[in-house]
Design a protein around this motif. Structure first.
Motif, PDB file in Angstrom:
ATOM      1  N   MET A  98       0.868  -1.113   0.095  1.00  0.00           N
ATOM      2  CA  MET A  98      -0.023   0.055  -0.028  1.00  0.00           C
ATOM      3  C   MET A  98       1.006   1.258  -0.229  1.00  0.00           C
ATOM      4  SD  MET A  98      -3.238   0.769  -0.068  1.00  0.00           S
ATOM      5  CE  MET A  98      -3.924   2.124  -0.317  1.00  0.00           C
TER       6      MET A  98
ATOM      7  N   GLY B  73      -5.685  -6.189   3.816  1.00  0.00           N
ATOM      8  CA  GLY B  73      -6.302  -5.083   3.877  1.00  0.00           C
ATOM      9  C   GLY B  73      -5.984  -4.111   5.283  1.00  0.00           C
TER      10      GLY B  73
ATOM     11  N   ALA C 103      -2.743  -2.430   4.580  1.00  0.00           N
ATOM     12  CA  ALA C 103      -3.208  -1.461   3.748  1.00  0.00           C
ATOM     13  C   ALA C 103      -3.431  -0.064   4.924  1.00  0.00           C
ATOM     14  CB  ALA C 103      -4.061  -1.576   2.749  1.00  0.00           C
TER      15      ALA C 103
ATOM     16  N   VAL D 255     -10.535   1.421   1.112  1.00  0.00           N
ATOM     17  CA  VAL D 255      -9.967  -0.032   1.198  1.00  0.00           C
ATOM     18  C   VAL D 255     -11.094  -1.089   1.504  1.00  0.00           C
ATOM     19  CG1 VAL D 255      -8.219  -1.320   2.243  1.00  0.00           C
ATOM     20  CG2 VAL D 255      -7.871   1.052   2.433  1.00  0.00           C
TER      21      VAL D 255
END
Length: 363
Positions: free
Chosen positions: A248, A269, A272, A289
């Motif tokens: 990210m 995720g 990120a 996201v």
């Protein structure tokens, strides 16, 4: 309408199967089995209808097969995988819980075992089945060219898989989640929120699940006409939080960073989200996201995510394992039933991390 009026009366004798009784009574094969083996689990009205069909059709259960089933271990085997230290995923835990819960409802249980690799797993499955410790086994985390289904078919071991190989899927029973549709729905959600530069955080190529999720992002971006401006926003790495943070950060440091990303897992995720906050940005306001798997961690941090119908998969696979075990005990039992081939669609769960882009239509 009487039980015998559902269809033409069949001649009595061994030619009548449990499927014939189920059709005549208007119930499932499992209900007929319960009436014959555990009548207390079935309502009186249904029991009467099934018993009437049994009498009308002259059905005689295979006593030898029933004896084998009665003495069966009532256990299904499944290899449990180690959990990586940098993951927030709990998919196998959820699956095993669903499998055990479905088994408990029909007096079956799950035997867990470990194995160092796929080869050892196949050997353990075969040994457990031949020793009579389990009546069937489950395969989990199936890869595109996984040798386990072919090996278990050759060994004659009854099994069902969560996931499927790239070829030969007609030769064994499986249930799977439509991972392509999952990431595609995430892209559709982000496009509707006003995003046009949508990145993807994925796994290296070679995984059934990872490749399918990447394909969902690719096809959805192409369908929206956004692939040309986002084709360089597809980055890959290991399924760890640190990898998600690194990937990210790499995207955010580019001259034209994405305004949204779809991560192949909640682990990526959550990683990120760490990078987003480290860059002084606000998830869901400055950048969106979306993860995949809808783990408890996703709910805790407000991460939008794709929820897999794991509970439904567990119920389907347990029912198929029982059918296969019964067929193995009695070659004539339920022989006409087709193998389980089910692809289930996941569901997007929207949270604060993917709010509409400010200034976008409807945002």
């Amino acid at each position: 309408m009487t039980a015998g009026s559902h269809g033409p009366r069949l001649p009595p004798g061994p030619s009548v199967t449990i499927s014939d009784v189920a059709e005549a009574a208007g119930v499932s094969r499992q209900t007929v089995s319960n009436v014959l083996n555990a009548p207390d689990r079935v309502r009186a009205e249904t029991r009467e209808r099934v018993n009437r069909a049994v009498a009308d059709l002259g059905y005689h259960p295979n006593r030898a097969a029933r004896s084998l089933r009665a003495s069966s271990p009532r256990m299904v085997g499944c290899r449990i995988l180690p959990v990586h230290a940098e993951t927030v995923a709990s998919i196998q835990d959820r699956f095993l819980h669903a499998l055990a819960e479905a088994g408990q409802a029909c007096d079956h249980h799950v035997l867990l075992f470990t194995a160092t690799d796929a080869g050892e797993e196949t050997e353990r499955c075969t040994a457990l089945w031949r020793a009579g410790a389990v009546s069937a086994v489950v395969l989990y985390d199936v890869t595109p060219h996984d040798p386990r289904p072919r090996q278990l078919v050759a060994a004659g071991v009854p099994f069902a898989a969560f996931g499927r190989t790239a070829t030969g899927v007609d030769g064994y029973s499986w249930a799977d989640v439509d991972n392509t549709a999952g990431t595609a729905s995430a892209v559709d959600h982000l496009v509707a929120a006003g995003h046009r530069r949508i990145g993807f955080l994925g796994w290296p190529e070679g995984s059934s699940v990872g490749d399918a999720r990447a394909h969902g992002w690719l096809t959805a971006m192409d369908r929206h006409g956004l692939l040309a401006q986002s084709h360089r926003l597809d980055v890959r790495g290991d399924d760890t939080m640190s990898s998600g943070t690194r990937l990210m950060a790499e995207l955010l440091d580019r001259p034209d960073p994405p305004t949204a990303v779809v991560a192949a897992t909640d682990t990526l995720g959550v990683g990120a989200l760490h990078a987003v906050r480290h860059h002084g940005l606000r998830p869901g306001e400055d950048i969106a996201v979306v993860g995949f798997d809808d783990t408890p961690a996703a709910a805790a941090v407000g991460l939008s995510s794709i929820r897999q119908p794991i509970e439904a998969v567990g119920r389907l696979i347990m029912a198929e394992l029982l059918r296969l075990a019964d067929r193995n005990a009695d070659k004539g039992f339920d022989e006409a039933a087709e193998s389980l081939h089910r692809l289930l669609v996941p569901e997007l769960v929207v949270r604060a991390s993917s709010a509409p882009l400010r200034g976008a239509p409807g945002g």
